[in-house]
Scaffold this motif. Structure first.
Motif, PDB file in Angstrom:
ATOM      1  N   HIS A 249      -2.655   2.819  -5.765  1.00  0.00           N
ATOM      2  CA  HIS A 249      -3.418   1.925  -5.288  1.00  0.00           C
ATOM      3  C   HIS A 249      -2.897   0.053  -5.876  1.00  0.00           C
ATOM      4  CE1 HIS A 249      -4.886  -0.266  -1.559  1.00  0.00           C
ATOM      5  NE2 HIS A 249      -5.541  -1.086  -2.713  1.00  0.00           N
TER       6      HIS A 249
ATOM      7  N   ARG B 236      -0.951  -2.516  -6.434  1.00  0.00           N
ATOM      8  CA  ARG B 236      -0.922  -3.396  -5.822  1.00  0.00           C
ATOM      9  C   ARG B 236      -1.528  -4.837  -6.355  1.00  0.00           C
ATOM     10  NH1 ARG B 236      -1.404  -4.660  -0.464  1.00  0.00           N
ATOM     11  NH2 ARG B 236      -2.721  -5.590   0.943  1.00  0.00           N
TER      12      ARG B 236
ATOM     13  N   ARG C  22       1.153  -1.350   0.665  1.00  0.00           N
ATOM     14  CA  ARG C  22       0.048  -0.332   0.420  1.00  0.00           C
ATOM     15  C   ARG C  22       0.764   0.805   0.112  1.00  0.00           C
ATOM     16  NH1 ARG C  22      -1.847  -3.688   3.804  1.00  0.00           N
ATOM     17  NH2 ARG C  22      -3.908  -4.502   3.876  1.00  0.00           N
TER      18      ARG C  22
ATOM     19  N   LYS D 168      -1.631  -2.202   8.067  1.00  0.00           N
ATOM     20  CA  LYS D 168      -3.003  -2.064   9.082  1.00  0.00           C
ATOM     21  C   LYS D 168      -3.009  -2.629  10.638  1.00  0.00           C
ATOM     22  CE  LYS D 168      -5.854  -1.389   4.971  1.00  0.00           C
ATOM     23  NZ  LYS D 168      -7.431  -1.541   4.389  1.00  0.00           N
TER      24      LYS D 168
END
Length: 288
Positions: free
Chosen positions: A234, A237, A143, A166
């Motif tokens: 993004h 990814r 990310r 995260k």
């Protein structure tokens, strides 16, 4: 509680707190009185449906409305715990989120985007930085927030890199030689001292590089190349995941590389790969 116990990001914590304030403002009008802990722990499903209807009337889409209700539940659960009461929340179905597939970039487009973003940079070291960053996103599936939070002590990169994702979860990702070489080239040209605890990727004035700066640079390169607006940092990814799966990677390994908490989050890429194969069939088969 959000930051320390649930280890939510600062962005998530701000969004959840904002939702709590919106709920309190709504209830003060809906119930005709200032909300109290007792009121909050005795809310009924009709109250939450009325709040959700108000938010949908303000233009909130299904996905955003589902996130809003998730924040409401977290807030009401928090209030009940603070009051020492059982967390029996009103039962209300969240809006169904439309199932959308990620839009990965083709391998050639991903590489061209990294090169073009660097070519449009104002200074050679910024060109090296942007190219290295985008190659890292595509080559390791990071990310953008994970890449920008890397400390300079990870340089020089080896074959693997420990990444914090995260909720503070760490994982190991593989580093391609081309990615390591690109980051080494950037580090050699960077005019700012890369102390061990300083950010690896630096802004033009020496501070931490902003994700918005990267997104604007990518948007400019995307327009130059004539690529879809969906090809964002993004999306690199997504491209990493889709291309690995197409190359034979198994879902469990891909889950580990992406840092997904649930395998269901990773399984969406099987649909992406199937959709790609159908597109190829429709284009190439004489009876498609």
């Amino acid at each position: 509680m959000l930051r320390l116990e649930r280890r939510s990001s600062a962005h998530t914590a701000r969004a959840y707190v904002a939702t709590a304030y919106r709920l309190l403002d709504f209830l003060s009008v809906h119930r005709g009185d200032l909300p109290t802990p007792a009121m909050l722990t005795s809310l009924e499903a009709a109250d939450l449906r009325a709040f959700l209807a108000r938010r949908r009337g303000e233009g909130l889409g299904p996905a955003a409305a589902a996130r809003e209700m998730s924040a409401v539940r977290a807030f009401l659960r928090f209030v009940a715990e603070q009051q020492g009461e059982a967390t029996a929340l009103p039962k209300i179905a969240s809006p169904k989120r439309p199932r959308t597939l990620p839009r990965p970039a083709a391998p050639a487009d991903a590489l061209a985007l990294a090169e073009e973003t660097g070519a449009l940079a104002s200074q050679p070291w910024i060109a090296a930085r942007d190219t290295a960053l985008l190659l890292l996103l595509y080559g390791a599936g990071l990310r953008i927030s994970e890449a920008l939070s890397l400390p300079a002590r990870v340089h020089p990169l080896g074959e693997t890199l420990r990444v914090t994702g995260k909720r503070g979860k760490t994982r190991m990702v593989a580093i391609l030689p081309a990615v390591a070489d690109a980051i080494a080239s950037y580090a050699a040209q960077c005019p700012w001292p890369l102390g061990p605890d300083e950010p690896l990727f630096r802004g033009a004035k020496g501070g931490p590089l902003s994700a918005d700066v990267v997104r604007r640079a990518v948007a400019e390169a995307r327009r130059t190349l004539g690529l879809s607006d969906r090809i964002t940092p993004h999306a690199l990814r997504h491209s990493f995941a889709t291309h690995l799966l197409a190359g034979g990677a198994d879902l469990r390994s891909l889950q580990e590389l992406l840092g997904h908490a649930s395998l269901s989050s990773t399984q969406i890429y099987t649909a992406v790969d199937a959709a790609h194969m159908l597109d190829v069939w429709r284009t190439a088969h004489p009876r498609a």
